[in-house]
Design an enzyme around this catalytic site. Structure first.
Site, PDB file in Angstrom:
ATOM      1  N   LYS A   1       0.857  -1.178   0.000  1.00 50.33           N
ATOM      2  CA  LYS A   1       0.000   0.000   0.000  1.00 50.33           C
ATOM      3  C   LYS A   1       0.896   1.232   0.000  1.00 50.33           C
ATOM      4  CE  LYS A   1      -1.594   2.967   2.899  1.00 50.33           C
ATOM      5  NZ  LYS A   1      -1.739   4.185   2.043  1.00 50.33           N
TER       6      LYS A   1
ATOM      7  N   GLY B   1      -4.653   3.243  -1.696  1.00 50.13           N
ATOM      8  CA  GLY B   1      -5.798   3.626  -0.873  1.00 50.13           C
ATOM      9  C   GLY B   1      -5.364   4.419   0.331  1.00 50.13           C
TER      10      GLY B   1
ATOM     11  N   GLY C   1      -4.965   5.266   4.505  1.00 50.91           N
ATOM     12  CA  GLY C   1      -4.571   4.533   5.697  1.00 50.91           C
ATOM     13  C   GLY C   1      -5.736   3.967   6.476  1.00 50.91           C
ATOM     14  N   PRO C   2      -6.778   4.777   6.754  1.00 48.88           N
ATOM     15  CA  PRO C   2      -7.900   4.255   7.538  1.00 48.88           C
ATOM     16  C   PRO C   2      -8.635   3.090   6.886  1.00 48.88           C
ATOM     17  CG  PRO C   2      -7.908   6.650   7.553  1.00 48.88           C
ATOM     18  CD  PRO C   2      -6.879   6.236   6.549  1.00 48.88           C
TER      19      PRO C   2
ATOM     20  N   VAL D   1      -7.374   0.990   3.574  1.00 54.60           N
ATOM     21  CA  VAL D   1      -6.467  -0.055   3.102  1.00 54.60           C
ATOM     22  C   VAL D   1      -5.393  -0.367   4.144  1.00 54.60           C
ATOM     23  CG1 VAL D   1      -4.738  -0.630   1.344  1.00 54.60           C
ATOM     24  CG2 VAL D   1      -6.902   0.436   0.682  1.00 54.60           C
ATOM     25  N   GLY D   2      -4.826   0.665   4.758  1.00 53.03           N
ATOM     26  CA  GLY D   2      -3.793   0.430   5.755  1.00 53.03           C
ATOM     27  C   GLY D   2      -4.301  -0.391   6.928  1.00 53.03           C
TER      28      GLY D   2
ATOM     29  N   GLU E   1       9.585   1.693  11.072  1.00 53.29           N
ATOM     30  CA  GLU E   1      10.569   2.776  10.949  1.00 53.29           C
ATOM     31  C   GLU E   1       9.793   4.069  11.085  1.00 53.29           C
ATOM     32  OE1 GLU E   1      12.342   5.814   9.840  1.00 53.29           O
ATOM     33  OE2 GLU E   1      12.207   5.028   7.794  1.00 53.29           O
TER      34      GLU E   1
ATOM     35  N   CYS F   1      13.006  11.594   7.724  1.00 58.17           N
ATOM     36  CA  CYS F   1      12.966  11.176   9.129  1.00 58.17           C
ATOM     37  C   CYS F   1      14.325  11.274   9.798  1.00 58.17           C
ATOM     38  CB  CYS F   1      12.403   9.761   9.243  1.00 58.17           C
ATOM     39  SG  CYS F   1      13.305   8.545   8.261  1.00 58.17           S
TER      40      CYS F   1
ATOM     41  N   GLU G   1       8.833  16.195  16.057  1.00 59.46           N
ATOM     42  CA  GLU G   1       9.263  16.094  14.664  1.00 59.46           C
ATOM     43  C   GLU G   1       8.440  17.060  13.817  1.00 59.46           C
ATOM     44  OE1 GLU G   1      10.523  12.550  11.664  1.00 59.46           O
ATOM     45  OE2 GLU G   1       8.533  12.382  12.539  1.00 59.46           O
TER      46      GLU G   1
END
Length: 484
Positions: free
Chosen positions: A183, A214, A216-217, A219-220, A258, A292, A391
């Site tokens: 994804k 897709g 995150g809410p 497909v993730g 990660e 990151c 961050e």
């Protein structure tokens, strides 16, 4: 749909991609919803991809599960040959990949070419070699210890390095003998379609690598919680990583995470200050700060603090914002309006907290039309302030003074993150001693280059597990002990 006039750099075939890639074929999604893709440089709509559903995830996982026994049983040389063909097909698309990343992410073309495309091609080439090695076996007394592929991998990747973050998961998973459902980020999905064009050309066996774009809410979550996914490999925010851990915990599935970073760049009193500042600023602003591992906290000895601030201001002034296809551009936009707004919020809060503005800031001019934020530097940042702790993921650098090495180490370690960092000193033994004291997954001494064969990952809330090289490959394996 009214698409913006297509930039000449974006392949027309990418503008409307209506299919998923499941079981070796381009297939229709279960739903009719689509995701709009915009250019962050202009804010204009440049394409659409399907918005996958939980049913699409289930179909992809089923295909990956069916393909797993055959792929896992294939000889290392066979898997290496498949990856080699994929590398060839992907390398042939290097120019299209760089232009696509420049359009959908806004990365300057030079960066897109050298880093966004060049690095993942290197990673894939490395895994051709790693995949060809015989399986590692170890004898311990009367036991034979072997490594076996873990199974079906759910790979959930971010938008900031849309090819590299995919390759850092897909290459070792396939090399280990796992099958994968990918994804990609909904903000930069077009790059993944170019990858799967290469997958089709390379002739990977059906079901070995599958694509479901897709949100995150939807497909993730479906992928992270799927009963037949053996390992979820995720790169992204710490908050989302925590959510994935909870979903995986319900079925005791493995995770490799990660996550975020707030890396410290420690410049000791005897360092080559001009070089340390120049490289430090470049690292902090890499990919418009959307990295990151960015060294977003510059720690400078008090004896050289004023000099360092002058050098920082001069260096930042050389970073021109603009069109990613303009050779003079050194910084592109942030990926979305929401991301730009979040970064501006951090800048406003730092000003309210009393940090001293050295460069940039909310009043600095930026190009119109896109999601641009000027590179911004604050001095006199308190080590416990939000700017030093959270961050930002944008072009914002905090400069912090320290009195001695112990204080520098304490400030550097005063973070819930521990992903990367740097130490600068004319005495390499002294720099190494400081590097050993930093609670972080990677430390560069005096600007040493990135090594894509070394393990990459973090301490504390920067994640679990490692990527790249033999250690990254091991994340996709289970250990089996056979007594003889």
């Amino acid at each position: 749909m009214d698409l913006a006039a297509p930039p000449s750099q974006l392949p027309d075939a990418l503008r409307l991609r209506r299919h998923l890639h499941i079981g070796g074929e381009w297939t229709h999604p279960a739903g009719a919803d689509v995701i709009d893709v915009e250019s962050p440089s202009t804010g204009e709509l440049i394409g659409q991809v399907p918005a996958g559903t939980a049913a699409d995830v289930d179909a992809a996982v089923t295909a990956a599960r069916a393909a797993f026994p055959g792929w896992a049983a294939s000889a290392p040389a066979e898997r290496a040959a498949h990856l080699d063909r994929l590398h060839t097909a992907l390398a042939a698309r290097a120019d299209d990949l760089a232009r696509t990343i420049a359009v959908e992410l806004g990365a300057p073309l030079k960066l897109a070419t050298r880093v966004q495309v060049g690095l993942p091609l290197t990673v894939l080439r490395d895994h051709v070699t790693l995949a060809a090695r015989p399986a590692v076996e170890e004898s311990i007394g009367n036991s034979l210890v072997v490594r076996e592929p873990i199974g079906v991998v759910g790979a959930i990747t971010p938008w900031n390095y849309p090819l590299h973050q995919v390759m850092a998961k897909v290459a070792p998973a396939l090399a280990a003998g796992c099958t994968v459902v990918l994804k990609p980020s909904e903000l930069t999905p077009l790059t993944a379609y170019l990858l799967f064009d290469a997958v089709t050309e390379a002739g990977l066996p059906p079901g070995v690598l599958n694509l479901v774009p897709g949100t995150g809410p939807v497909v993730g979550e479906a992928l992270a919680g799927h009963r037949d996914v053996d390992l979820v490999s995720f790169t992204g925010s710490t908050a989302t990583g925590s959510r994935i851990m909870r979903l995986a915990a319900d079925r005791i599935a493995r995770v490799a995470l990660e996550l975020g970073g707030k890396s410290a760049n420690v410049i000791l009193a005897d360092a080559d200050l001009a070089t340390a500042v120049k490289v430090g600023v470049g690292n902090a602003l890499l990919n418009s700060g959307q990295t990151c591992t960015a060294w977003t906290r510059m720690l400078v000895h008090r004896d050289r603090y004023a000099e360092a601030l002058d050098l920082v201001a001069t260096a930042v002034a050389g970073y021109r914002l603009g069109d990613p296809f303009d050779p003079a551009t050194r910084l592109g936009p942030l990926v979305s309006a929401a991301q730009a707004e979040r970064v501006r919020g951090h800048i406003d809060r730092a000003l309210a907290d009393g940090a001293r503005l050295v460069a940039g800031g909310p009043e600095a001019p930026v190009p119109g039309g896109g999601h641009f934020v000027a590179p911004t530097v604050f001095a006199d940042v308190h080590p416990a302030s939000p700017l030093a702790q959270e961050e930002v993921f944008g072009p914002v650098l905090a400069v912090i003074p320290f009195t001695d090495t112990d204080e520098a180490v304490a400030i550097a370690n005063n973070s819930r993150y521990g992903l990367a960092g740097a130490v600068w000193s004319a005495d390499t033994d002294a720099a190494l001693a400081v590097a050993r004291r930093l609670r972080t997954g990677a430390v560069d001494i005096n600007g040493a280059p990135f090594n894509p064969l070394a393990p990459f990952g973090g301490f504390k809330q920067s994640g679990i597990g490692r990527e790249l090289g033999v250690h990254g490959l091991a994340e996709f394996c289970e250990l089996k002990t056979i007594q003889r």
